[in-house]
Design a protein around this motif. Structure first.
Motif, PDB file in Angstrom:
ATOM      1  N   LYS A 173      -1.282 -13.190  -4.289  1.00 28.32           N
ATOM      2  CA  LYS A 173      -1.013 -12.264  -5.387  1.00 28.32           C
ATOM      3  C   LYS A 173      -1.834 -10.984  -5.238  1.00 28.32           C
ATOM      4  O   LYS A 173      -1.367  -9.885  -5.578  1.00 28.32           O
ATOM      5  N   THR A 174      -3.049 -11.113  -4.726  1.00 24.10           N
ATOM      6  CA  THR A 174      -3.887  -9.937  -4.499  1.00 24.10           C
ATOM      7  C   THR A 174      -3.256  -9.011  -3.473  1.00 24.10           C
ATOM      8  O   THR A 174      -3.308  -7.779  -3.609  1.00 24.10           O
ATOM      9  N   GLU A 175      -2.648  -9.596  -2.451  1.00 29.16           N
ATOM     10  CA  GLU A 175      -2.001  -8.781  -1.420  1.00 29.16           C
ATOM     11  C   GLU A 175      -0.762  -8.071  -1.970  1.00 29.16           C
ATOM     12  O   GLU A 175      -0.498  -6.913  -1.632  1.00 29.16           O
ATOM     13  N   ILE A 176       0.002  -8.742  -2.833  1.00 26.17           N
ATOM     14  CA  ILE A 176       1.137  -8.077  -3.475  1.00 26.17           C
ATOM     15  C   ILE A 176       0.640  -6.882  -4.273  1.00 26.17           C
ATOM     16  O   ILE A 176       1.198  -5.776  -4.196  1.00 26.17           O
ATOM     17  N   ARG A 177      -0.411  -7.072  -5.042  1.00 26.61           N
ATOM     18  CA  ARG A 177      -0.980  -5.991  -5.840  1.00 26.61           C
ATOM     19  C   ARG A 177      -1.438  -4.843  -4.960  1.00 26.61           C
ATOM     20  O   ARG A 177      -1.169  -3.669  -5.258  1.00 26.61           O
ATOM     21  N   ARG A 178      -2.115  -5.171  -3.858  1.00 34.03           N
ATOM     22  CA  ARG A 178      -2.605  -4.135  -2.948  1.00 34.03           C
ATOM     23  C   ARG A 178      -1.444  -3.327  -2.368  1.00 34.03           C
ATOM     24  O   ARG A 178      -1.504  -2.097  -2.300  1.00 34.03           O
ATOM     25  N   ARG A 179      -0.386  -4.019  -1.970  1.00 33.42           N
ATOM     26  CA  ARG A 179       0.753  -3.331  -1.357  1.00 33.42           C
ATOM     27  C   ARG A 179       1.480  -2.423  -2.360  1.00 33.42           C
ATOM     28  O   ARG A 179       1.885  -1.308  -2.011  1.00 33.42           O
ATOM     29  N   LEU A 180       1.637  -2.891  -3.586  1.00 35.20           N
ATOM     30  CA  LEU A 180       2.309  -2.066  -4.594  1.00 35.20           C
ATOM     31  C   LEU A 180       1.451  -0.851  -4.970  1.00 35.20           C
ATOM     32  O   LEU A 180       1.988   0.252  -5.160  1.00 35.20           O
ATOM     33  N   ARG A 181       0.160  -1.032  -5.063  1.00 38.54           N
ATOM     34  CA  ARG A 181      -0.725   0.105  -5.337  1.00 38.54           C
ATOM     35  C   ARG A 181      -0.671   1.114  -4.192  1.00 38.54           C
ATOM     36  O   ARG A 181      -0.678   2.329  -4.422  1.00 38.54           O
ATOM     37  N   LYS A 182      -0.597   0.616  -2.968  1.00 36.43           N
ATOM     38  CA  LYS A 182      -0.519   1.486  -1.796  1.00 36.43           C
ATOM     39  C   LYS A 182       0.780   2.297  -1.821  1.00 36.43           C
ATOM     40  O   LYS A 182       0.776   3.509  -1.568  1.00 36.43           O
ATOM     41  N   LEU A 183       1.887   1.648  -2.138  1.00 36.94           N
ATOM     42  CA  LEU A 183       3.163   2.358  -2.223  1.00 36.94           C
ATOM     43  C   LEU A 183       3.129   3.407  -3.330  1.00 36.94           C
ATOM     44  O   LEU A 183       3.654   4.516  -3.172  1.00 36.94           O
ATOM     45  N   ALA A 184       2.494   3.068  -4.452  1.00 35.63           N
ATOM     46  CA  ALA A 184       2.367   4.033  -5.551  1.00 35.63           C
ATOM     47  C   ALA A 184       1.541   5.236  -5.122  1.00 35.63           C
ATOM     48  O   ALA A 184       1.853   6.381  -5.457  1.00 35.63           O
ATOM     49  N   ARG A 185       0.495   4.987  -4.361  1.00 41.32           N
ATOM     50  CA  ARG A 185      -0.351   6.072  -3.854  1.00 41.32           C
ATOM     51  C   ARG A 185       0.428   6.952  -2.883  1.00 41.32           C
ATOM     52  O   ARG A 185       0.342   8.180  -2.916  1.00 41.32           O
ATOM     53  N   GLU A 186       1.228   6.317  -2.024  1.00 41.27           N
ATOM     54  CA  GLU A 186       1.984   7.072  -1.029  1.00 41.27           C
ATOM     55  C   GLU A 186       3.090   7.914  -1.653  1.00 41.27           C
ATOM     56  O   GLU A 186       3.491   8.934  -1.084  1.00 41.27           O
ATOM     57  N   MET A 187       3.585   7.499  -2.813  1.00 43.25           N
ATOM     58  CA  MET A 187       4.625   8.309  -3.462  1.00 43.25           C
ATOM     59  C   MET A 187       4.030   9.410  -4.348  1.00 43.25           C
ATOM     60  O   MET A 187       4.751  10.164  -4.988  1.00 43.25           O
ATOM     61  N   GLY A 188       2.699   9.500  -4.370  1.00 41.93           N
ATOM     62  CA  GLY A 188       2.053  10.589  -5.088  1.00 41.93           C
ATOM     63  C   GLY A 188       1.860  10.357  -6.569  1.00 41.93           C
ATOM     64  O   GLY A 188       1.789  11.319  -7.343  1.00 41.93           O
ATOM     65  N   ALA A 189       1.748   9.108  -6.997  1.00 38.54           N
ATOM     66  CA  ALA A 189       1.556   8.808  -8.411  1.00 38.54           C
ATOM     67  C   ALA A 189       0.219   9.366  -8.895  1.00 38.54           C
ATOM     68  O   ALA A 189      -0.772   9.354  -8.162  1.00 38.54           O
ATOM     69  N   ARG A 190       0.201   9.843 -10.127  1.00 38.37           N
ATOM     70  CA  ARG A 190      -1.025  10.405 -10.684  1.00 38.37           C
ATOM     71  C   ARG A 190      -2.101   9.326 -10.875  1.00 38.37           C
ATOM     72  O   ARG A 190      -3.284   9.587 -10.708  1.00 38.37           O
ATOM     73  N   GLU A 191      -1.672   8.144 -11.257  1.00 38.32           N
ATOM     74  CA  GLU A 191      -2.574   6.998 -11.377  1.00 38.32           C
ATOM     75  C   GLU A 191      -1.962   5.843 -10.584  1.00 38.32           C
ATOM     76  O   GLU A 191      -1.345   4.937 -11.148  1.00 38.32           O
ATOM     77  N   PRO A 192      -2.136   5.861  -9.289  1.00 39.73           N
ATOM     78  CA  PRO A 192      -1.444   4.889  -8.439  1.00 39.73           C
ATOM     79  C   PRO A 192      -1.785   3.430  -8.739  1.00 39.73           C
ATOM     80  O   PRO A 192      -0.910   2.569  -8.675  1.00 39.73           O
ATOM     81  N   ASP A 193      -3.035   3.169  -9.077  1.00 37.08           N
ATOM     82  CA  ASP A 193      -3.396   1.783  -9.369  1.00 37.08           C
ATOM     83  C   ASP A 193      -2.702   1.295 -10.638  1.00 37.08           C
ATOM     84  O   ASP A 193      -2.268   0.141 -10.723  1.00 37.08           O
ATOM     85  N   VAL A 194      -2.602   2.175 -11.623  1.00 31.43           N
ATOM     86  CA  VAL A 194      -1.924   1.810 -12.869  1.00 31.43           C
ATOM     87  C   VAL A 194      -0.440   1.575 -12.611  1.00 31.43           C
ATOM     88  O   VAL A 194       0.145   0.594 -13.092  1.00 31.43           O
TER      89      VAL A 194
END
Length: 212
Positions: free
Chosen positions: A149-170
């Motif tokens: 589950k931690t790896e799923i979270r890490r991957r989704l946060r990474k994708l959010a960061r790569e798409m330029g989200a203002r708060e990628p972790d959120v």
């Protein structure tokens, strides 16, 4: 949902799956359909066409088999993840949309049923289901689920960061919550008839709120 071998009907004896493989295949099916605690060693051995002596020669304990089951399910999931996002290289937004869309795609489930799994409908996330059943003091099995589950979270946060989200972790965490919840609505609303039918629109709205 199984790690099925290449054995086919009418195959020569030498081509039949090993006892260990038959036990794992049976456990994958039974654990996913009925739960880990509800399925005993006798039932698994019977389903695999063997006996308890052969079971314990293949797996020293039920926990060893459960660990193999969880690891097998994790491997399948990451293979499906990679296959899903592959057509959208360098486009993280489309990758997320594809992942979310795959959550309501029954084609993959039907394909697994054809391969031999008796469970033709989704029972949610296999490792998430296991987390509910694993005792708190079983660190070995709990860690497998936690790391997954931690790896799923890490991957989704990474994708959010790569798409330029203002708060990628959120955004990454929100997408994970959306997907996790979507899996379990299928238990009470079969054939995608419930809230999961709106998951793609919901994901797009989340992304738009954080990116656009």
């Amino acid at each position: 949902m199984n790690a099925k071998t290449a054995a086919t009907e009418g195959a020569a004896p030498a081509d039949k799956p090993r006892v260990r493989d038959r036990i794992l295949d049976a456990a994958c099916d039974l654990f996913y359909r009925h739960g880990i605690r509800a399925v005993g060693v006798d039932a698994i051995a019977s389903e695999a066409g063997t006996n308890k002596m052969s079971f314990y020669r293949s797996f020293p304990s039920k926990d060893d088999l459960v660990a193999e089951y969880l690891t097998d399910q994790e491997r399948e999931y990451w293979a499906r993840w990679d296959e899903t996002i592959a057509p959208y290289a360098d486009d993280p937004r489309r990758q997320v949309e594809a992942l979310v869309a795959s959550d309501i795609d029954l084609a993959w489930l039907r394909a697994k049923a054809i391969e031999g799994c008796k469970c033709k409908t989704s029972r949610g996330c296999a490792l998430g289901n296991a987390a509910v059943e694993i005792p708190e003091d079983n660190e070995r099995l709990g860690e497998i689920v936690h790391e997954y589950k931690t790896e799923i979270r890490r991957r989704l946060r990474k994708l959010a960061r790569e798409m330029g989200a203002r708060e990628p972790d959120v955004l990454g965490d929100a997408l994970m919550l959306l997907r996790e919840g979507g899996y379990y609505t299928r238990l009470t609303f079969p054939e995608n008839s419930g809230p999961i039918a709106a998951i793609v629109k919901a994901a797009r709205a989340l992304i738009a709120a954080h990116v656009d």
